[in-house]
Design a protein around this motif. Structure first.
Motif, mmCIF file in Angstrom:
data_model
loop_
_atom_site.group_PDB
_atom_site.id
_atom_site.type_symbol
_atom_site.label_atom_id
_atom_site.label_comp_id
_atom_site.label_asym_id
_atom_site.label_seq_id
_atom_site.Cartn_x
_atom_site.Cartn_y
_atom_site.Cartn_z
ATOM 1 N N ASN A 61 -7.187 22.656 -21.738
ATOM 2 C CA ASN A 61 -7.470 21.252 -22.004
ATOM 3 C C ASN A 61 -8.600 20.729 -21.131
ATOM 4 O O ASN A 61 -9.430 19.942 -21.585
ATOM 5 N N LYS A 66 -9.866 18.182 -24.157
ATOM 6 C CA LYS A 66 -8.913 17.739 -25.154
ATOM 7 C C LYS A 66 -7.510 17.703 -24.556
ATOM 8 O O LYS A 66 -7.165 18.494 -23.685
ATOM 9 N N ASP A 129 -5.377 13.198 -28.337
ATOM 10 C CA ASP A 129 -6.625 13.396 -29.069
ATOM 11 C C ASP A 129 -6.771 12.436 -30.243
ATOM 12 O O ASP A 129 -7.874 12.252 -30.763
ATOM 13 N N ILE A 318 -10.885 13.676 -35.685
ATOM 14 C CA ILE A 318 -10.969 14.314 -34.370
ATOM 15 C C ILE A 318 -12.104 15.335 -34.341
ATOM 16 O O ILE A 318 -12.800 15.498 -33.345
#
Length: 338
Positions: A61, A66, A129, A318
């Motif tokens: 991440n 993210k 997200d 996204i």
């Protein structure tokens, strides 16, 4: 595959060595498999299984910037979450659709001013997200405006009032579904059709009442309209008002099934036979609709498809695509109550 106690956690280099490929190839496989040949992909997957390698989600991440999670934002009070089965159906459908992408769903409640403030702080801080916005009320625009201003990808269930051009959404065809039901009642010989409305700060409540007004035309009578808030209790209260005000009412269209079930109880207590004296119909087709006595005529919203489409559109946003809006047809379900 569990690692024996004392052995170091397998690393990407261990997978690369086992697969006979470069570290970069393993990294590309872990990030989606782009630009990796089928033989190399198969070798890396076999090596991952053999070594017991597992991705460190925190490291991934940080590397990809993210959160690898999506929020299910419900702008209702906690009691409504458990009272209205539609929310559970939507949440389960969204969770299942996201599971196919290995993305967890996080439930966030925002039914009060304090909850909305905390939700806004959480969502705009990068902890998710994207957002699946459910049950948006026009009277609670602050959290939607903040989500849009922060650039957080979001898709609404139903039309986000006031933000129709700024946020994508998936909605059932509330207007056409209600109109089809009202025409069915009309064709059944009902002359005094009343309605119990949904909240007039929601797109569903507004559009279903618009359909009722259009169907009634010049015969529209304000006395045949009673307000509700989608709760069973409000349906019962509205039905009592209608019986007192319009005793010759012979049909009732409630803007959701919970209110229709409340109306059924009041009619039973008042000695009115359903459907002989008064026909009753709802909207949604919750599980309790078919189990009611008599079974409830209603309009079915395809909640499974709605949740799937919401997830699909959100993942597109996204990924950088423009937001989109989808309206899904409903289905008239005729049972014994009308």
């Amino acid at each position: 595959m569990m690692q024996p106690q004392g052995r170091p956690r397998p690393k990407i280099d261990d997978v690369a060595r086992e697969a006979g490929v470069s570290r970069g190839t393993v990294s590309r496989v872990l990030n989606g498999g782009h630009w990796v040949s089928p033989p190399a992909l198969a070798a890396v997957n076999a090596a991952i299984k053999k070594t017991g390698y597992r991705v460190n989600p925190h490291a991934r991440n940080l590397a990809t910037n993210k959160a690898n999670s999506v929020a299910f934002l419900l702008t209702e009070t906690h009691d409504r979450l458990f009272a209205d089965p539609n929310f559970a159906v939507l949440m389960r459908g969204a969770a299942d659709a996201l599971a196919e992408h290995d993305i967890p769903l996080v439930l966030i409640m925002a039914g009060t001013d304090d909850e909305q403030r905390r939700a806004t702080d959480f969502l705009t801080a990068g902890h998710v997200d994207g957002v699946l916005l459910v049950s948006s009320h026009g009277s609670r625009k602050g959290v939607i405006a903040d989500i849009i201003a922060a650039g957080v990808p979001a898709i609404a269930c139903g039309v986000p009032l006031g933000f129709e051009k700024k946020m994508g959404y998936v909605a059932a065809d509330d207007y056409q579904g209600a109109l089809e039901l009202l025409e069915f009642l009309d064709n059944g010989g009902r002359k005094r059709i009343a309605t119990i409305t949904g909240p007039q700060d929601t797109s569903g409540g507004i559009r279903r009442l618009e359909a009722y007004r259009a169907h009634q035309g010049e015969a529209f009578d304000e006395a045949l309209v009673a307000p509700g808030d989608y709760s069973r209790e409000s349906g019962a209260r509205a039905m009592r008002e209608l019986l007192a005000r319009v005793p010759d009412v012979d049909a009732v269209f409630a803007a959701n099934d919970l209110m229709a079930l409340g109306a059924l109880e009041v009619l039973h207590d008042a000695g009115r036979r359903v459907p002989e004296d008064v026909a009753v119909a709802g909207f949604d087709d919750i599980s309790a609709a078919s189990a009611a006595t008599p079974a409830l005529t209603t309009v079915r919203q395809p909640f499974d498809r709605i949740s799937e489409e919401m997830v699909r559109l959100l993942l597109d946003v996204i990924a950088g695509k423009n937001h989109a809006a989808i309206t899904i047809p409903t289905e008239l379900v005729v049972r014994e109550s009308a």
